[in-house]
Design a protein around this motif. Structure first.
Motif, PDB file in Angstrom:
ATOM      1  N   SER A   1      20.001  49.784  19.574  1.00 33.15           N
ATOM      2  CA  SER A   1      19.801  51.212  19.772  1.00 33.15           C
ATOM      3  C   SER A   1      19.498  51.364  21.262  1.00 33.15           C
ATOM      4  CB  SER A   1      18.651  51.732  18.900  1.00 33.15           C
ATOM      5  OG  SER A   1      17.447  51.042  19.195  1.00 33.15           O
ATOM      6  N   PRO A   2      19.535  52.573  21.817  1.00 28.24           N
ATOM      7  CA  PRO A   2      19.358  52.692  23.272  1.00 28.24           C
ATOM      8  C   PRO A   2      18.078  52.007  23.770  1.00 28.24           C
ATOM      9  CG  PRO A   2      20.161  54.749  22.392  1.00 28.24           C
ATOM     10  CD  PRO A   2      19.862  53.870  21.200  1.00 28.24           C
ATOM     11  N   GLY A   3      18.258  51.039  24.679  1.00 26.72           N
ATOM     12  CA  GLY A   3      17.128  50.334  25.253  1.00 26.72           C
ATOM     13  C   GLY A   3      16.459  49.345  24.325  1.00 26.72           C
ATOM     14  N   ARG A   4      17.085  49.053  23.189  1.00 25.88           N
ATOM     15  CA  ARG A   4      16.516  48.139  22.205  1.00 25.88           C
ATOM     16  C   ARG A   4      17.607  47.191  21.698  1.00 25.88           C
ATOM     17  NH1 ARG A   4      12.971  50.654  24.062  1.00 25.88           N
ATOM     18  NH2 ARG A   4      11.199  51.699  23.082  1.00 25.88           N
ATOM     19  N   ALA A   5      17.206  45.983  21.344  1.00 25.44           N
ATOM     20  CA  ALA A   5      18.124  45.036  20.707  1.00 25.44           C
ATOM     21  C   ALA A   5      17.323  44.118  19.800  1.00 25.44           C
ATOM     22  CB  ALA A   5      18.882  44.209  21.750  1.00 25.44           C
TER      23      ALA A   5
ATOM     24  N   PHE B 192      13.558  40.077  19.646  1.00 27.11           N
ATOM     25  CA  PHE B 192      13.448  41.506  19.922  1.00 27.11           C
ATOM     26  C   PHE B 192      13.448  41.710  21.431  1.00 27.11           C
ATOM     27  CE2 PHE B 192      11.251  40.445  16.035  1.00 27.11           C
ATOM     28  CZ  PHE B 192      11.553  41.453  15.136  1.00 27.11           C
ATOM     29  N   PHE B 193      14.241  42.673  21.899  1.00 22.74           N
ATOM     30  CA  PHE B 193      14.293  42.993  23.317  1.00 22.74           C
ATOM     31  C   PHE B 193      14.148  44.504  23.471  1.00 22.74           C
ATOM     32  CE2 PHE B 193      17.316  39.742  22.040  1.00 22.74           C
ATOM     33  CZ  PHE B 193      16.950  38.642  22.804  1.00 22.74           C
ATOM     34  N   PHE B 194      13.336  44.943  24.421  1.00 22.75           N
ATOM     35  CA  PHE B 194      13.250  46.384  24.657  1.00 22.75           C
ATOM     36  C   PHE B 194      12.923  46.661  26.119  1.00 22.75           C
ATOM     37  CE2 PHE B 194       8.961  45.124  23.434  1.00 22.75           C
ATOM     38  CZ  PHE B 194       8.116  45.885  24.228  1.00 22.75           C
ATOM     39  N   ARG B 195      13.480  47.772  26.582  1.00 20.79           N
ATOM     40  CA  ARG B 195      13.253  48.210  27.947  1.00 20.79           C
ATOM     41  C   ARG B 195      11.948  48.992  28.019  1.00 20.79           C
ATOM     42  NH1 ARG B 195      17.620  47.647  31.310  1.00 20.79           N
ATOM     43  NH2 ARG B 195      19.564  47.007  30.289  1.00 20.79           N
TER      44      ARG B 195
ATOM     45  N   LEU C  47       2.425  46.084  20.546  1.00 17.93           N
ATOM     46  CA  LEU C  47       3.514  46.540  21.395  1.00 17.93           C
ATOM     47  C   LEU C  47       4.860  46.426  20.683  1.00 17.93           C
ATOM     48  CD1 LEU C  47       2.465  44.921  24.803  1.00 17.93           C
ATOM     49  CD2 LEU C  47       2.442  47.361  24.239  1.00 17.93           C
ATOM     50  N   LEU C  48       5.055  45.341  19.963  1.00 17.60           N
ATOM     51  CA  LEU C  48       6.313  45.129  19.258  1.00 17.60           C
ATOM     52  C   LEU C  48       6.486  46.158  18.145  1.00 17.60           C
ATOM     53  CD1 LEU C  48       8.815  43.365  18.953  1.00 17.60           C
ATOM     54  CD2 LEU C  48       7.495  41.826  17.501  1.00 17.60           C
ATOM     55  N   ALA C  49       5.431  46.393  17.376  1.00 13.68           N
ATOM     56  CA  ALA C  49       5.514  47.378  16.298  1.00 13.68           C
ATOM     57  C   ALA C  49       5.775  48.767  16.847  1.00 13.68           C
ATOM     58  CB  ALA C  49       4.219  47.352  15.476  1.00 13.68           C
ATOM     59  N   GLY C  50       5.140  49.107  17.963  1.00 17.86           N
ATOM     60  CA  GLY C  50       5.349  50.424  18.552  1.00 17.86           C
ATOM     61  C   GLY C  50       6.739  50.611  19.114  1.00 17.86           C
ATOM     62  N   ALA C  51       7.274  49.581  19.726  1.00 14.99           N
ATOM     63  CA  ALA C  51       8.591  49.685  20.368  1.00 14.99           C
ATOM     64  C   ALA C  51       9.704  49.861  19.345  1.00 14.99           C
ATOM     65  CB  ALA C  51       8.857  48.457  21.224  1.00 14.99           C
TER      66      ALA C  51
END
Length: 367
Positions: free
Chosen positions: A191-195, A209-212, A230-234
């Motif tokens: 999804s945008p900015g997420r993988a 998990f990757f996020f901008r 942080l991971l749950a929120g992202a």
């Protein structure tokens, strides 16, 4: 020069210990962890590292421990294939822990586990080292092979923030042995900015998990509770298998989470202290870190053997040669991140369309 302290028992440190021993040095390794980690995300051994591990005699063992992944598949929120590519067939991909285990098994050296360097004081004749637990000792040389958050770099060169640049992304990995995955396929949802990527590993699968994100104020790379929040929120509200995966996070006892960062220094040595691997030139996630760690360790050991009575000349020779490999990787981070973690829906669609086109062209050439 005879005695060398290596801070870090990972890929760079283990390879360096092997080659220093072969060249007649007496290395000692200090490692903060209790022992070699039993998990780790898959990494590649390619290019210059293949020649090094072949000379070490461990290439067959690495091939035996390798994954069987042959393709990377991008899916949409319903799990339907929307793009993908074949993986390079000449690379050796295996779990990081397996690579470190094989490398460390090649040589028997003194290893101070569950310990770390707390002070360094050097003079023209050597380096006095203070440890958190062990008694102080003196070494001819010290090498920091202790990663992005290097204690040796902090003590000898200054605070981490001088040299490590946050690249606007975070990464987390989590072993998930219960996943039913195709052993030949890595699956990625964006999804945008997420993988989110699911990797079959070698019998024990895992999620990445990757996020901008801008740098998180007060981020602590050792605070697992903070990482889980942080991971749950992202990824809250995410589609595909994200809710299922996030359910595993609170109970996880082997979660890796850190900033995607780039480390740059004008020099990798000061006096009798040098840096190796990610401590010297990290581009975490996108920089072929394992390959460069192996190649750099062999280069450093060769340079010390060639300049046995002149550590300054040895460090200069090592750095001049190895920067030829690390420099291009430092510049590759932007295009690599756009491929894996597109920031917009348009970027995701364009990436997927591009991989489909490449697949068609590849099949046409093969025919």
């Amino acid at each position: 020069m005879k005695t060398v302290l290596i801070s870090g028992a990972g890929i760079a440190g283990s390879t360096l210990a092997y080659w220093l021993t072969r060249h007649g040095f007496e290395p000692t390794v200090v490692e903060r962890a209790h022992g070699q980690r039993s998990s780790g995300s898959p990494v590649d051994v390619r290019g210059p590292a293949r020649e090094v591990v072949e000379r070490m005699g461990v290439l067959p063992r690495l091939r035996a421990a390798a994954t069987r992944v042959t393709r990377l598949t991008f899916v949409d929120g319903r799990g339907r294939r929307v793009g993908g590519m074949r993986m390079p067939s000449d690379d050796i991909e295996l779990p990081r822990a397996d690579l470190a285990r094989v490398l460390s098994s090649t040589v028997a050296v003194e290893c101070l586990y569950d310990d770390t360097v707390t002070a360094l004081r050097q003079d023209p004749g050597g380096v006095d080292v203070t440890f958190e637990n062990a008694a102080p000792r003196r070494f001819d040389l010290v090498v920091g092979a202790d990663g992005l958050h290097s204690a040796v770099r902090r003590l000898a060169f200054g605070p981490e923030e001088r040299y490590a640049d946050h690249l606007g992304m975070y990464v987390a990995t989590l072993p998930l042995p219960g996943l039913a995955l195709d052993p030949h396929e890595v699956v990625v949802y964006n999804s945008p900015g997420r993988a989110v990527a699911l990797h079959p590993g070698t019998g024990q699968g895992g999620a990445a998990f990757f996020f901008r994100s801008p740098a998180v104020p007060g981020f602590d790379h050792r605070d697992t509770a903070q990482h889980k929040r942080l991971l749950a929120g992202a990824f809250a509200g995410g589609a595909w298998r994200i809710p299922e995966l996030l359910e595993q996070v609170p109970q996880a006892d082997d979660l890796f989470f850190d900033s995607v960062s780039r480390v740059r220094l004008e020099s990798w040595s000061t006096g009798r202290i040098a840096l190796l691997g990610d401590a010297a030139s990290c581009v975490s996630l996108f920089g072929d870190g394992s390959t460069l760690a192996i190649a750099g360790a062999a280069t450093l050991a060769d340079a010390l053997a060639a300049h046995r009575d002149d550590h300054i000349a040895a460090f200069r020779a090592y750095e001049a040669r190895h920067r030829l490999l690390t420099g291009p990787k430092q510049r590759f981070v932007a295009p690599a991140s756009r491929l894996l973690i597109p920031a917009t829906r348009y970027g995701i669609a364009a990436r997927n369309a591009g991989t489909r086109l490449l697949s068609v062209v590849s099949r046409a050439r093969a025919a």
